[in-house]
Design a protein around this motif. Structure first.
Motif, PDB file in Angstrom:
ATOM      1  N   PHE A 382      12.030  19.066 -10.855  1.00  0.00           N
ATOM      2  CA  PHE A 382      12.148  17.719  -9.384  1.00  0.00           C
ATOM      3  C   PHE A 382      10.825  17.500  -9.169  1.00  0.00           C
ATOM      4  N   VAL A 383      10.282  16.166  -9.761  1.00  0.00           N
ATOM      5  CA  VAL A 383       9.507  15.776  -8.887  1.00  0.00           C
ATOM      6  C   VAL A 383       8.967  14.782  -8.149  1.00  0.00           C
ATOM      7  N   ASN A 384       8.644  15.180  -7.026  1.00  0.00           N
ATOM      8  CA  ASN A 384       8.186  14.194  -5.443  1.00  0.00           C
ATOM      9  C   ASN A 384       7.466  13.280  -5.663  1.00  0.00           C
ATOM     10  N   LEU A 385       7.916  11.665  -6.422  1.00  0.00           N
ATOM     11  CA  LEU A 385       7.088  11.235  -6.383  1.00  0.00           C
ATOM     12  C   LEU A 385       6.341  10.241  -5.467  1.00  0.00           C
ATOM     13  N   PRO A 386       5.298   9.639  -5.649  1.00  0.00           N
ATOM     14  CA  PRO A 386       4.329   9.379  -4.760  1.00  0.00           C
ATOM     15  C   PRO A 386       4.578   7.590  -3.736  1.00  0.00           C
ATOM     16  N   LEU A 387       4.727   8.415  -2.468  1.00  0.00           N
ATOM     17  CA  LEU A 387       4.617   6.898  -1.220  1.00  0.00           C
ATOM     18  C   LEU A 387       3.150   6.849  -1.278  1.00  0.00           C
ATOM     19  N   SER A 388       2.991   4.984  -1.005  1.00  0.00           N
ATOM     20  CA  SER A 388       2.141   4.588  -0.378  1.00  0.00           C
ATOM     21  C   SER A 388       1.751   5.170   0.918  1.00  0.00           C
ATOM     22  N   LYS A 415      15.538  28.294  -9.498  1.00  0.00           N
ATOM     23  CA  LYS A 415      15.166  28.931 -10.533  1.00  0.00           C
ATOM     24  C   LYS A 415      14.647  27.374 -10.968  1.00  0.00           C
ATOM     25  N   PHE A 416      14.415  26.430 -10.324  1.00  0.00           N
ATOM     26  CA  PHE A 416      13.656  24.918 -10.935  1.00  0.00           C
ATOM     27  C   PHE A 416      12.433  25.087 -10.849  1.00  0.00           C
ATOM     28  N   ALA A 417      11.996  23.911 -11.658  1.00  0.00           N
ATOM     29  CA  ALA A 417      10.399  23.454 -11.420  1.00  0.00           C
ATOM     30  C   ALA A 417      10.224  22.703 -10.245  1.00  0.00           C
ATOM     31  N   VAL A 418       8.922  22.960  -9.559  1.00  0.00           N
ATOM     32  CA  VAL A 418       8.709  21.319  -8.707  1.00  0.00           C
ATOM     33  C   VAL A 418       7.018  20.681  -9.367  1.00  0.00           C
ATOM     34  N   VAL A 419       7.214  19.528  -9.321  1.00  0.00           N
ATOM     35  CA  VAL A 419       5.798  18.380  -9.512  1.00  0.00           C
ATOM     36  C   VAL A 419       5.884  17.929  -8.697  1.00  0.00           C
ATOM     37  N   ASP A 420       4.192  18.779  -7.931  1.00  0.00           N
ATOM     38  CA  ASP A 420       4.625  17.621  -5.964  1.00  0.00           C
ATOM     39  C   ASP A 420       3.084  16.608  -6.768  1.00  0.00           C
ATOM     40  N   LEU A 421       3.884  15.416  -6.595  1.00  0.00           N
ATOM     41  CA  LEU A 421       3.025  14.139  -6.426  1.00  0.00           C
ATOM     42  C   LEU A 421       2.882  13.018  -5.133  1.00  0.00           C
ATOM     43  N   LEU A 422       3.170  13.425  -4.031  1.00  0.00           N
ATOM     44  CA  LEU A 422       3.570  12.843  -3.008  1.00  0.00           C
ATOM     45  C   LEU A 422       2.632  11.836  -2.430  1.00  0.00           C
ATOM     46  N   THR A 423       1.393  12.415  -1.915  1.00  0.00           N
ATOM     47  CA  THR A 423       0.594  11.802  -2.074  1.00  0.00           C
ATOM     48  C   THR A 423      -0.961  11.775  -2.814  1.00  0.00           C
ATOM     49  N   GLN A 424      -1.318  11.703  -3.997  1.00  0.00           N
ATOM     50  CA  GLN A 424      -1.612  11.364  -4.717  1.00  0.00           C
ATOM     51  C   GLN A 424      -2.094  10.037  -5.292  1.00  0.00           C
ATOM     52  N   TRP A 425      -1.733   8.859  -4.349  1.00  0.00           N
ATOM     53  CA  TRP A 425      -1.980   7.493  -4.998  1.00  0.00           C
ATOM     54  C   TRP A 425      -2.184   7.356  -2.594  1.00  0.00           C
ATOM     55  N   LYS A 426      -2.776   7.520  -2.432  1.00  0.00           N
ATOM     56  CA  LYS A 426      -2.570   6.759  -0.847  1.00  0.00           C
ATOM     57  C   LYS A 426      -3.296   5.458  -1.213  1.00  0.00           C
ATOM     58  N   THR A 427      -4.411   5.396  -2.094  1.00  0.00           N
ATOM     59  CA  THR A 427      -5.256   3.789  -1.331  1.00  0.00           C
ATOM     60  C   THR A 427      -4.847   3.176  -2.503  1.00  0.00           C
ATOM     61  N   GLN A 428      -3.744   3.605  -3.819  1.00  0.00           N
ATOM     62  CA  GLN A 428      -4.038   2.496  -4.706  1.00  0.00           C
ATOM     63  C   GLN A 428      -2.891   2.096  -4.707  1.00  0.00           C
ATOM     64  N   THR A 429      -2.449   1.073  -4.053  1.00  0.00           N
ATOM     65  CA  THR A 429      -1.442   0.226  -4.290  1.00  0.00           C
ATOM     66  C   THR A 429      -0.954  -0.056  -5.003  1.00  0.00           C
ATOM     67  N   VAL A 430      -1.862  -0.977  -6.136  1.00  0.00           N
ATOM     68  CA  VAL A 430      -1.605  -1.191  -7.077  1.00  0.00           C
ATOM     69  C   VAL A 430      -0.564  -0.554  -7.532  1.00  0.00           C
ATOM     70  N   LEU A 431      -0.579   0.185  -7.819  1.00  0.00           N
ATOM     71  CA  LEU A 431       1.058   0.785  -8.511  1.00  0.00           C
ATOM     72  C   LEU A 431       1.946   0.710  -7.705  1.00  0.00           C
ATOM     73  N   PHE A 432       1.877   0.249  -6.895  1.00  0.00           N
ATOM     74  CA  PHE A 432       3.299   0.333  -6.271  1.00  0.00           C
ATOM     75  C   PHE A 432       3.427  -0.525  -5.893  1.00  0.00           C
TER      76      PHE A 432
END
Length: 469
Positions: A382-388, A415-432
């Motif tokens: 499960f990949v917790n995708l980024p939010l702005s 028994k499932f894996a997690v990749v948490d990316l929720l807050t990695q792009w706080k200021t990179q709005t160009v990627l949203f």
């Protein structure tokens, strides 16, 4: 008049006061300039006559004479060289190629006028492809390149139109609708992929956040650069897909065996039991759902439709949906202008969070999907995708922290894996593309990041194959 009267007047006049007459000051005369002699007036004609000639003599020589009035000087002054502005030599080779391409294009237009079958439209497409290949072959150094590129744009548009006719007349999936044109298109595309390429190694699932947020092509390319040259990736994500929808897809819709790695890209919305699940409601009321409940499987219906040559109208799917199920969105999120068009909603009034419950049918669906995947020998990640950052106000952030803890607890238990990316792009709005969805640039970045993630690579090493040495 009597002398008495005159005397009286004189006497009266003597009594009147006499004012002195003012005397003007004496003005000295201005100096007189000497007269200016007029300049000699030269006839306009005289200025152009040859030296030693007069107009009269010139006119005398006109009658009965063929001599020119004005003769050129014996030794004329050299004039300045006129620059050569002639058109450069025509690129004959390029002209011949473009003429041949134009003939192919004309033939394609003629064939399209009478095309009625798949074979007819395939022939039209072949003509356009030939015209395109010839036009594109013009060298960038040729002066004909600009014209070639403009014709190429026209030919490509005609090719797209012909392809749409071909797809419309091609065999249909033969599967009843699941209540969503996008779901239907993804399913038929995936089954066609299986029949052509086999089961992919990595399957991406989720809602629109994964549909436009994880680029399978970039992920394949990044894995290949690390030695995983044969790893295949497909994106089977659907707008609005919740845990219940994903669980149904994995357990009931997709044929077995499942891909060895299943990347579920999404966020708390997919697991919030407090919000109404309209996507599931539509799916559960669809003919496709009833067909599956009756014991039939989509892959069998798909294969039967191909052998029978079934036809269906062109599906209304996004033009950006590519052959690997990915939908690229080029929009860039600029908060200053975005919130002038769209009202910014505080998390307190966002139906995705109010109410917020992480226990119920969605949680059960997550657990079932994880267990089923493990039983099939597949690893769920499960990949917790980024939010702005502009989306994650204090209210939303409070519940997102609860969700992050929820994922850790559930992953350990099931028994499932997690990749948490929720807050990695706080200021990179160009990627949203908007406050909560990633755009094409962000999708490439996420795909690259996942292809290099130790958790993902460990699963690929264990489940798929090790990298080439």
């Amino acid at each position: 008049m009597s002398s008495v009267t005159l005397l009286g007047l004189h006497a009266f006049a003597d009594e009147l006061p006499v004012e002195p007459v003012p005397v003007e000051p004496q003005v000295e005369p201005l100096p007189v300039e000497p007269p200016i002699e007029p300049l000699p007036i030269e006839s306009p004609v005289d200025s152009v006559l040859p030296e030693g000639s007069s107009l009269d003599s010139l006119l005398e020589g006109v009658s009965g004479s063929n001599r020119p009035i004005f003769e050129s000087p014996a030794n004329p002054e050299p004039s300045e060289a006129i620059p050569d502005e002639t058109i450069p030599l025509i690129d004959a080779a390029a002209a011949a190629i473009l003429q041949q391409a134009a003939e192919q294009a004309e033939q394609a237009l003629l064939l399209a006028q009478t095309a009625t079958s798949v074979a007819d439209w395939d022939a039209v497409m072949e003509q356009w492809l030939s015209a395109i290949a010839l036009t594109q072959s013009i060298s960038p150094d040729s002066p004909a390149r600009i014209l070639a590129q403009r014709r190429l744009r026209e030919y490509l548009q005609h090719l797209i139109e012909a392809q749409q006719h071909t797809e419309q007349l091609s065999p249909a999936a033969g599967i009843p609708s699941f209540g969503s044109a996008l779901f239907d298109a993804q399913l038929s595309g995936y089954l066609s992929y299986l029949a052509t390429e086999g089961t992919p190694d990595v399957l991406i699932v989720g809602s629109s956040r994964a549909l436009q947020g994880i680029d399978p092509t970039v992920m394949q390319q990044t894995l290949a650069t690390q030695g995983y040259r044969d790893v295949k990736v497909f994106n089977f994500s659907v707008n609005g897909a919740t845990a219940k929808v994903v669980n149904f897809m994995l357990r009931e819709v997709l044929p077995q065996p499942l891909p060895q790695v299943i990347i579920w890209g999404d966020g708390s919305r997919a697991l919030n039991d407090g919000r109404r699940d309209r996507t599931w409601e539509s799916l559960a009321a669809s003919p496709g759902y009833r067909t599956i409940q009756a014991g039939e499987r989509p892959v069998a219906l798909f294969l039967a439709a191909q052998s029978n040559g079934a036809r269906s109208p062109l599906a209304a799917v996004p033009n950006s949906l590519n052959s690997l199920g990915f939908s690229a969105v080029s929009d860039q999120f600029v908060p200053q202008t975005y919130y002038q068009r769209v009202r910014q909603v505080n998390g307190r009034y966002d139906s995705a969070y109010s109410p917020f419950t992480l226990s119920g049918e969605q949680t059960i669906a997550l657990q079932q999907a994880a267990t089923f995947s493990a039983d099939q020998g597949a690893q769920l990640i499960f990949v917790n995708l980024p939010l702005s950052d502009s989306y994650l106000d204090d209210f939303r952030r409070y519940y997102e922290r609860q969700f992050q803890q929820f994922l850790q607890t559930q992953s350990a238990a099931h028994k499932f894996a997690v990749v948490d990316l929720l807050t990695q792009w706080k200021t990179q709005t160009v990627l949203f593309a908007d406050p909560s969805h990633i755009n094409q640039l962000g999708a490439a970045a996420i795909a690259t990041q996942l292809a290099q993630n130790p958790t993902v690579l460990a699963v690929i090493n264990r489940s798929v194959n090790p990298p080439d040495n």
